[in-house]
Design an enzyme around this catalytic site. Structure first.
Site, PDB file in Angstrom:
ATOM      1  N   GLN A   1       0.893  -1.172   0.000  1.00  0.00           N
ATOM      2  CA  GLN A   1       0.000   0.000   0.000  1.00  0.00           C
ATOM      3  C   GLN A   1       0.923   1.212   0.000  1.00  0.00           C
ATOM      4  O   GLN A   1       1.477   1.581   1.029  1.00  0.00           O
ATOM      5  CB  GLN A   1      -0.922   0.011   1.208  1.00  0.00           C
ATOM      6  CG  GLN A   1      -1.766   1.271   1.344  1.00  0.00           C
ATOM      7  CD  GLN A   1      -2.562   1.601   0.081  1.00  0.00           C
ATOM      8  OE1 GLN A   1      -3.142   0.725  -0.547  1.00  0.00           O
ATOM      9  NE2 GLN A   1      -2.580   2.866  -0.302  1.00  0.00           N
TER      10      GLN A   1
ATOM     11  N   GLU B   1      -6.823   2.788  -5.894  1.00  0.00           N
ATOM     12  CA  GLU B   1      -7.098   2.922  -7.312  1.00  0.00           C
ATOM     13  C   GLU B   1      -5.941   2.530  -8.218  1.00  0.00           C
ATOM     14  O   GLU B   1      -5.809   3.072  -9.326  1.00  0.00           O
ATOM     15  CB  GLU B   1      -7.501   4.367  -7.617  1.00  0.00           C
ATOM     16  CG  GLU B   1      -6.407   5.424  -7.371  1.00  0.00           C
ATOM     17  CD  GLU B   1      -6.421   6.040  -5.981  1.00  0.00           C
ATOM     18  OE1 GLU B   1      -5.857   7.131  -5.810  1.00  0.00           O
ATOM     19  OE2 GLU B   1      -6.995   5.423  -5.071  1.00  0.00           O
TER      20      GLU B   1
ATOM     21  N   GLU C   1     -13.077   3.971  -7.274  1.00  0.00           N
ATOM     22  CA  GLU C   1     -11.744   3.637  -7.774  1.00  0.00           C
ATOM     23  C   GLU C   1     -11.697   3.688  -9.299  1.00  0.00           C
ATOM     24  O   GLU C   1     -10.686   4.086  -9.882  1.00  0.00           O
ATOM     25  CB  GLU C   1     -11.318   2.260  -7.260  1.00  0.00           C
ATOM     26  CG  GLU C   1     -11.466   2.050  -5.749  1.00  0.00           C
ATOM     27  CD  GLU C   1     -10.924   3.185  -4.897  1.00  0.00           C
ATOM     28  OE1 GLU C   1     -10.004   3.895  -5.325  1.00  0.00           O
ATOM     29  OE2 GLU C   1     -11.445   3.356  -3.776  1.00  0.00           O
TER      30      GLU C   1
ATOM     31  N   TYR D   1     -12.059  15.225  -0.345  1.00  0.00           N
ATOM     32  CA  TYR D   1     -13.111  14.528  -1.079  1.00  0.00           C
ATOM     33  C   TYR D   1     -14.369  15.396  -1.168  1.00  0.00           C
ATOM     34  O   TYR D   1     -14.859  15.683  -2.268  1.00  0.00           O
ATOM     35  CB  TYR D   1     -13.486  13.224  -0.370  1.00  0.00           C
ATOM     36  CG  TYR D   1     -12.434  12.164  -0.318  1.00  0.00           C
ATOM     37  CD1 TYR D   1     -12.553  11.000  -1.088  1.00  0.00           C
ATOM     38  CD2 TYR D   1     -11.337  12.261   0.531  1.00  0.00           C
ATOM     39  CE1 TYR D   1     -11.605   9.985  -1.024  1.00  0.00           C
ATOM     40  CE2 TYR D   1     -10.384  11.261   0.598  1.00  0.00           C
ATOM     41  CZ  TYR D   1     -10.517  10.132  -0.180  1.00  0.00           C
ATOM     42  OH  TYR D   1      -9.578   9.136  -0.113  1.00  0.00           O
TER      43      TYR D   1
ATOM     44  N   ARG E   1      -9.575  -1.972   8.150  1.00  0.00           N
ATOM     45  CA  ARG E   1      -9.898  -0.808   7.330  1.00  0.00           C
ATOM     46  C   ARG E   1      -9.947   0.431   8.218  1.00  0.00           C
ATOM     47  O   ARG E   1     -10.695   0.491   9.195  1.00  0.00           O
ATOM     48  CB  ARG E   1     -11.236  -1.021   6.628  1.00  0.00           C
ATOM     49  CG  ARG E   1     -11.599   0.072   5.640  1.00  0.00           C
ATOM     50  CD  ARG E   1     -12.913  -0.257   4.936  1.00  0.00           C
ATOM     51  NE  ARG E   1     -13.332   0.820   4.042  1.00  0.00           N
ATOM     52  CZ  ARG E   1     -14.469   0.818   3.358  1.00  0.00           C
ATOM     53  NH1 ARG E   1     -15.303  -0.214   3.472  1.00  0.00           N
ATOM     54  NH2 ARG E   1     -14.782   1.844   2.571  1.00  0.00           N
TER      55      ARG E   1
ATOM     56  N   LYS F   1     -11.223   3.290   7.872  1.00  0.00           N
ATOM     57  CA  LYS F   1     -12.520   3.959   7.951  1.00  0.00           C
ATOM     58  C   LYS F   1     -13.307   3.478   9.168  1.00  0.00           C
ATOM     59  O   LYS F   1     -14.154   4.207   9.693  1.00  0.00           O
ATOM     60  CB  LYS F   1     -13.308   3.694   6.671  1.00  0.00           C
ATOM     61  CG  LYS F   1     -14.639   4.422   6.615  1.00  0.00           C
ATOM     62  CD  LYS F   1     -15.357   4.169   5.308  1.00  0.00           C
ATOM     63  CE  LYS F   1     -16.655   4.962   5.238  1.00  0.00           C
ATOM     64  NZ  LYS F   1     -17.392   4.713   3.975  1.00  0.00           N
TER      65      LYS F   1
END
EC number: 3.3.2.10
Length: 613
Positions: free
Chosen positions: A128, A280, A305, A392, A561, A563
């Site tokens: 990553q 992405e 993505e 975003y 994750r 999030k």
């Protein structure tokens, strides 16, 4: 020395590399990569070449033609954010070969034991690299300002296979001498090894370099789309059902934004420790298994993505200070695709969820409003620490504001021209603004561009979405404060996004008994939709519902994750959290730490440092 990027040692007076040829030997026993990077420059060059590295050991720098050593130096002290610069002294060189090995503590690499994978049979490794972690895989000019092409030979143990953000050329036996000088033939050509070859022929920023290797299987979804998964046929079957509409999404994207320039759009479902919803990487998007929801709604992440294929991958922010150029445009593009594929009501719901998230970020950054701007100053700041929804959602709101001003047809033409003008380039905010004003004369007199780009907070001409479903959800959330729970008829048609928006708009001050009653009726704590489950568990923690602490612990140990990690850990330790909750958070993290990707570990540690003395 003039740096091109606050997060890189790359010097603006030095040439950018054009291509990197990698030989990478994956050593699962030591959790390291041994290999070499052959770096090509546009012309013959004499002088210093400065590369980024983090926790990488350099054993030699060599002239690839004469095989003679090339002088180099590595800083003795590492910058806590940027790592260590490598300074190579070149003399009429157009290429240079670096022999290196990674560290088990590489911030980009996560090595998983068989027990940590879905299948439980074989080890797994994945990268990553966003935002500034490619430098911990191989030495490079690790800034999005420096776009590269690359090729790679990946040497890995049988029966594993590899995928990359690149075109796969071959799977074959190792050849003597091809791993040299980084890897001796005794290792490279071992009888239990295989080599896979890849090539990325389009120039990409280094953070889009991606590699995964393990027990990976795949299935075609369309003529240029394929789904891969770690975890055997059960995960692959579920992923293929969830993402069956991907080929249509690509066609919709092309109709809206122009040709798809990356040939293929494949997706890989990674083990649950993957720290993002999706990444992405061109040609090979990486996904968390939490997006497999069983009703095709997980394709939402895939659409985002995919949208990056035009905005982010094709046109890239020059530095992380311009991150909104990637994510604001992509959030806008995502919602345009959603509107076509899933309908306007779904797109409006997404805008509503984003609006709530943007307002939450204003609260998060109330003591450091710099990071509520679109164009930020990040000198001395770790981009992972300030990652948020601002680029975003405020970026989306800015573009939506322009669309409302000039009308959608004119904005569509503007967007296509923007993409065609800057494709395969990395640009900054100033370049975008110059293009905006040149293409739409007088726009600066109609919209206060300075407030949008440089101002803090949410501009007064941003707009909350107008939608009957959105308005109804907010109304029901307000009624919950008064003790009125939504009826079964009212929620009969709700999907995960509607539940998420409802829960996110409930006040944190609700009574524990109300939370328990809501769960007793609708079993939200048991939801298979992670967005719903985490939104509910966050509410339960805030309300002091200790009976849900066990589910909080299971959830934090089941997925990595960010999030989900960020809100759950933050809610456990922030503000007036009780000592019991803080101790619970610390214990869970101590036990789950090795399961998380290094980037996620750093985020949780940052939360603790802020809220736990």
């Amino acid at each position: 020395m003039s740096l091109v990027d606050p997060h890189s040692f790359t010097d603006s007076s030095e040439p950018f590399s054009t291509h990197i040829a990698l030989n990478l030997f994956l050593d699962f026993s030591s959790s390291t990569i041994i290999g070499s990077a052959l770096i090509f420059l546009p012309t013959s060059y004499s002088g210093n070449l400065t590369l980024d590295s983090r926790a990488i050991s350099i054993s030699a720098v060599i002239d690839p033609d004469s095989l003679s050593p090339v002088p180099f130096a590595i800083s003795s002290s590492a910058d806590p954010i940027k790592g260590s610069p490598i300074t190579i002294t070149l003399s009429s060189h157009s290429s240079v070969l670096i022999v290196f090995s990674t560290s088990p503590s590489s911030s980009a690499l996560q090595w998983l034991s068989p027990a940590q994978t879905s299948s439980g049979s074989h080890p797994f490794v994945y990268t990553q690299c966003q935002s500034i972690h490619a430098r911990s895989v191989f030495p490079c000019q690790d800034t999005p300002a420096a776009r590269i092409r690359y090729s790679a030979r990946i040497n890995l143990p049988l029966p594993l296979s590899a995928v990359m953000s690149a075109s796969k050329l071959a799977r074959r036996d190792p050849i003597a001498g091809e791993g040299s000088p980084g890897v001796p033939d005794s290792l490279w050509c071992s009888k239990d090894r295989i080599v896979e070859c890849f090539s990325m022929d389009q120039p990409i920023p280094p953070y889009l370099f991606a590699l995964a290797a393990g027990e990976i299987s795949g299935r075609d979804l369309g003529p240029r789309t394929r789904v891969y998964a770690e975890g055997g046929s059960e995960v692959l079957d579920a992923a293929a059902r969830e993402f069956r509409g991907v080929e249509e999404m690509v066609r919709v994207g092309e109709a809206l934004f122009g040709p798809y320039e990356w040939e293929r759009f494949d997706v890989l479902v990674l083990p649950p420790s993957f720290p993002y919803g999706g990444m992405e990487n061109p040609r090979m998007v990486f996904l968390t298994p939490t997006v497999i929801k069983g009703d095709a709604s997980g394709a939402q992440v895939v659409i985002h993505e995919l949208a990056h294929s035009w905005t982010g991958n094709l046109i890239t922010n020059k530095t992380n200070e311009d991150f909104w150029l990637n994510e604001g445009f992509t959030t806008y593009a995502e919602r345009r695709i959603v509107e076509v594929v899933q309908g306007k009501d779904r797109a409006d719901l997404n805008i509503g969820i984003g609006w709530k998230g943007l307002n939450d970020e204003m609260e998060r950054f109330k003591d450091n409003m710099e990071f509520t701007k679109l164009k930020t100053k990040q000198e001395g700041v770790d981009p992972d620490d300030v990652y948020s929804q601002v680029p975003y959602e405020k970026g989306f709101q800015f573009l939506w504001r322009i669309e409302r001003q000039i009308g959608r047809p004119a904005f569509d033409e503007f967007l296509k021209k923007y993409i065609a003008t800057f494709k395969f380039q990395s640009i900054d905010t100033e370049t975008f603004l110059e293009f905006l004003k040149a293409t739409l004369p007088g726009i600066e007199n109609q919209i206060n561009l300075q407030i949008w780009i440089e101002g803090t907070g949410i501009p007064p001409d941003a707009m909350e979405p107008e939608s009957a479903i959105y308005t109804k959800l907010l109304s029901l959330a307000q009624e919950f404060k008064l003790g009125k729970m939504p009826s079964e008829d009212e929620v009969a048609d709700w999907n995960g996004q509607q539940w998420e928006l409802y829960l996110e708009n409930l006040p944190n001050s609700v009574e524990a008994s109300q939370v328990a009653a809501l769960d007793a009726r609708y079993r939200l704590s048991e939801s298979q939709d992670w967005e719903v489950k985490v939104a509910f568990l966050k509410l339960a923690i805030s309300a002091g519902c200790k009976e849900y602490f066990g589910e909080v612990e299971r959830s934090l140990k089941q997925v990595g994750r960010m999030k989900y990690l960020r809100p759950l850990y933050t809610t456990l330790v922030e503000g007036h959290a009780k000592e019991e909750e803080k101790m619970l958070a610390k214990r869970i993290f101590a036990e789950a730490r090795e399961f998380y990707h290094p980037i996620a570990r750093g985020v949780v540690e940052s939360i603790f440092s802020k809220h736990i003395c």
